[in-house]
Write a protein that holds these residues in place. Sequence first.
Motif, PDB file in Angstrom:
ATOM      1  N   UNK A   1     -52.517  15.301  64.224  1.00 25.48           N
ATOM      2  CA  UNK A   1     -51.875  15.744  62.981  1.00 25.48           C
ATOM      3  C   UNK A   1     -52.642  16.889  62.345  1.00 25.48           C
ATOM      4  N   UNK A   2     -53.929  16.958  62.669  1.00 32.67           N
ATOM      5  CA  UNK A   2     -54.809  18.006  62.150  1.00 32.67           C
ATOM      6  C   UNK A   2     -55.510  18.651  63.348  1.00 32.67           C
ATOM      7  N   UNK A   3     -55.855  19.924  63.192  1.00 27.83           N
ATOM      8  CA  UNK A   3     -56.589  20.580  64.272  1.00 27.83           C
ATOM      9  C   UNK A   3     -57.886  19.821  64.543  1.00 27.83           C
ATOM     10  N   UNK A   4     -58.193  19.614  65.813  1.00 29.74           N
ATOM     11  CA  UNK A   4     -59.466  18.994  66.168  1.00 29.74           C
ATOM     12  C   UNK A   4     -60.017  19.696  67.400  1.00 29.74           C
ATOM     13  N   UNK A   5     -61.208  20.273  67.276  1.00 26.00           N
ATOM     14  CA  UNK A   5     -61.819  21.047  68.364  1.00 26.00           C
ATOM     15  C   UNK A   5     -63.178  20.440  68.691  1.00 26.00           C
ATOM     16  N   UNK A   6     -63.158  19.357  69.423  1.00 28.90           N
ATOM     17  CA  UNK A   6     -64.414  18.667  69.729  1.00 28.90           C
ATOM     18  C   UNK A   6     -65.456  19.606  70.348  1.00 28.90           C
TER      19      UNK A   6
END
Length: 392
Positions: free
Chosen positions: A184-189
């Motif tokens: 739902x939200x950007x996530x850039x591990x």
Amino acid sequence: MSTEIPMPNASPILADTYRLRLPGPIAVPERVRLATGRPMLNHRGPEFRAIWGRTIAKLQPVMGTKQPLHIFACSGTGVMEAALLNIITPGDRLLIVCNGQWGERFATIAKAMGAIVDPIDVPWGETVDPAVLEDRLKTHAYRALVLVHNESSTGVIGDLATTGNLTRNTDTLLVTDSVSGIAGMEFQMDAWGVDVVVTGSQKALMCPPGMGIIAASEKAWAVIRRESGMPRFYLDLRKARDSFDKGESTFTPPVSLVQGLDASLDMIHEEGLANVLARHARLSRGFKAGAVAMGLANFATAKQQSNTVACFHLPASIDGTRLIRRLYEKHRTVIAGARNRLQGKMIRLGTMGAITEADILTDLMHLEDVLAEMGHKLSPGAAVTAAAKAFA
Ligand SMILES: *Cc1c(COP(=O)(O)O)cnc(C)c1O
């Protein structure tokens, strides 16, 4: 005698009147629900092996990682526990940002494992100042810094990109919870330098509850692989990694739920991840504008806010518990209050999953109707108008 509680309509054809609008679990799309009802498979056979492999491959870009993903049959808290269990030894020191319920839960888990917890207490609704983190990180050789990504108790986002720059070249691991954020939200591990991330199936991944998902960086794996002296078995990531390398799960995986996740990830990639995230941002913006137009105040005061969970204060004259009950009785709309000291004083609503503008407008109409019924002064229709403007 028992009271009859009507069950949500389970027909794939008729419209469902039960409106599950919690910050999780969320409504499961029919395509996903039907996928979870497919025939049971041999979890070590070729059919499931293919589903397992492709599901993980489709989830990796949603989490912004090329690292292996490990799926456990547990709720989000199970993988929060796994995250700490696999990196600490008793007596390790952890720096934990406490700006909501989920940071506090990490602190509770860490203490239960014999770690020393240095909490950074931040007023709820706010986030931590990176300069404070930078100073605190200099005071001890912390095993980990814990910062929740999407704090569902307040609607605030943790700035992991900035925080990752503080821990990247140190021995401290950056651990985060994006149970209610991922998809739902950007996530850039990988790009942000997150070392351990956990997520769950029942939030923006649009599946039923029951899967906890965890990934670790190379830096974290070096710590996980040590003989730490911590008693690990089901949640031992070393076992999970050996099985991942063989294309399977160590223990019996939740086969039906994985089939659901396979379908929900198809939905996400068909729409396009960037479009999914943009839709969440638009719907969240619309809901928040509508709630403000009704005279409610956003609980989150931090600049970076959640697009998946909206949290609002209620006027002192409104009993939140009654409001939530009336929304359900009158409109079958199910939202959340607070499950802590703010109970009765705030509402929380999920703006995530397979929802549209129409769902948000309906939520606002129902909320407006019940608030008016409870004596709150508002101008009928103002919320919907404000939302429509914010969508545009
Ligand atoms: C929902 C949620 C969890 C997981 O809760 P469970 O009930 O254990 O699945 C963890 N963290 C956050 C931020 C959440 O929103």
